[in-house]
Design a protein around this motif. Structure first.
Motif, mmCIF file in Angstrom:
data_model
loop_
_atom_site.group_PDB
_atom_site.id
_atom_site.type_symbol
_atom_site.label_atom_id
_atom_site.label_comp_id
_atom_site.label_asym_id
_atom_site.label_seq_id
_atom_site.Cartn_x
_atom_site.Cartn_y
_atom_site.Cartn_z
ATOM 1 N N TYR A 178 0.821 -1.211 0.000
ATOM 2 C CA TYR A 178 0.000 0.000 0.000
ATOM 3 C C TYR A 178 0.858 1.266 0.000
ATOM 4 N N MET A 190 -3.636 3.453 -3.685
ATOM 5 C CA MET A 190 -4.135 2.327 -2.897
ATOM 6 C C MET A 190 -4.082 2.700 -1.422
ATOM 7 N N ASP A 191 -5.020 3.532 -1.004
ATOM 8 C CA ASP A 191 -5.125 3.994 0.381
ATOM 9 C C ASP A 191 -5.876 2.922 1.175
ATOM 10 N N LYS A 192 -5.179 2.284 2.104
ATOM 11 C CA LYS A 192 -5.777 1.166 2.830
ATOM 12 C C LYS A 192 -6.960 1.604 3.684
#
Length: 317
Positions: free
Chosen positions: A94, A100-102
């Protein structure tokens, strides 16, 4: 490793597909499957499905979702197992990708109704990252399109080949996502296509495929344009050399004739021999040039020279 329990689904994220925690959650039939060995040295996508028992369907495999265009061994892979009860994956990178923001992924997963939707949310985040990278690629493609018009040389051709290689990599990566989109209804039934997460991710995959196909067509057109320009320039060069060689034929012929060292040559005693030789060479060259011009074999060359000079003048202005 973290186990995320949402309202209607569970996501278990392990450090690696080789870790003990990952292995313990796999069914017995998959533990003996060749997939675990194949996934250790990834070269292509791996996808398997099990539909033997209704209500116990499952898919598993490995998906390459990121590839370094300069190093074939530098890639990122999603290893996963998906059933009607749980989604099991390895840990993703991430931090390497701002798209790709967790936290946002987990917020979106909280509304998921099935483990399948959890996987579609992950795939949606990956395809969103691909779209962001494609935007930068599109800018390079546009700049190259204008470079072909302004400065068409070997460096431009090399850049075309680099972009062509990257497009092939994009196609190779997105092909795995397309297969994932198709295997979902094949394994779990057509109803999965009615879910919002499936529809959103499937539409995004289709959009990427459309963009890549369009970029491929543009690059192919660039290559065709490059070939046409190269062939045209080559033909012009050969035509110019042929005309110049033909025009200088009288000079070379008479020069060779009068350059002979025979003892008896009547022209050597002529008072105006040098002047006569120049007149003969000039007249014969002029006759030959008139003949070529009448046939139309010099017009294109002269016109192209004038056109090139006018283009340079307009660019200077």
């Amino acid at each position: 490793m973290p186990k995320y329990t949402f309202k209607h689904a569970v996501w278990q994220e392990e450090e690696s597909e080789e870790e003990r925690g990952f292995m313990d959650l796999l069914p017995e039939n998959i533990l003996s499957h060749s997939w675990l060995n194949e996934s250790k040295e990834m070269t292509v996508n791996i996808l398997h499905a099990d539909t033997a028992k209704r209500g116990k369907e499952a898919i598993w495999g490995s998906l390459i979702y990121r590839q370094n265009p300069d190093d074939k061994n530098d890639l990122r892979t999603l290893h996963f197992f998906l059933s009607t009860d749980i989604l099991l994956t390895n840990k993703l990178d991430y931090d390497e990708d701002e798209d790709m923001d967790k936290k946002k992924i987990l917020q979106q997963m909280d509304e998921a109704e099935t483990p399948l939707e959890l996987l579609m949310i992950l795939l949606g985040a990956m395809t969103g990252s691909l779209l962001h990278k494609i935007d930068g690629f599109e800018e390079r493609l546009r700049n190259l399109l204008w470079e072909i018009r302004v400065q068409n040389n070997k460096q431009t051709l090399a850049e075309i080949e680099n972009i062509r290689h990257e497009i092939l990599l994009w196609k190779n990566i997105i092909l795995g996502f397309v297969e994932m989109k198709l295997v979902m209804p094949e394994t779990f039934g057509r109803n999965v296509m009615d879910g919002p997460e499936y529809y959103r991710t499937a539409a995004r995959i289709d959009r990427i495929s459309m963009l890549i196909d369009a970029y491929e067509d543009e690059v192919n057109n660039m290559v065709d344009m490059e070939n046409v320009v190269a062939n045209y320039r080559g033909n012009e060069i050969m035509k110019t050399l042929t005309v110049l060689t033909t025009l200088f034929t009288p000079v070379m012929a008479f020069g060779a004739l009068w350059g002979m060292n025979f003892e008896h040559m009547p022209e050597l005693t002529w008072t105006f021999g040098y002047l006569i030789s120049l007149i003969i060479i000039i007249v014969s060259t002029a006759i030959l040039y008139y003949y070529l011009k009448r046939k139309g074999w010099t017009g294109d060359i002269l016109q192209s020279i004038k056109k090139d000079s006018s283009i340079k003048n307009s660019q200077r202005e």
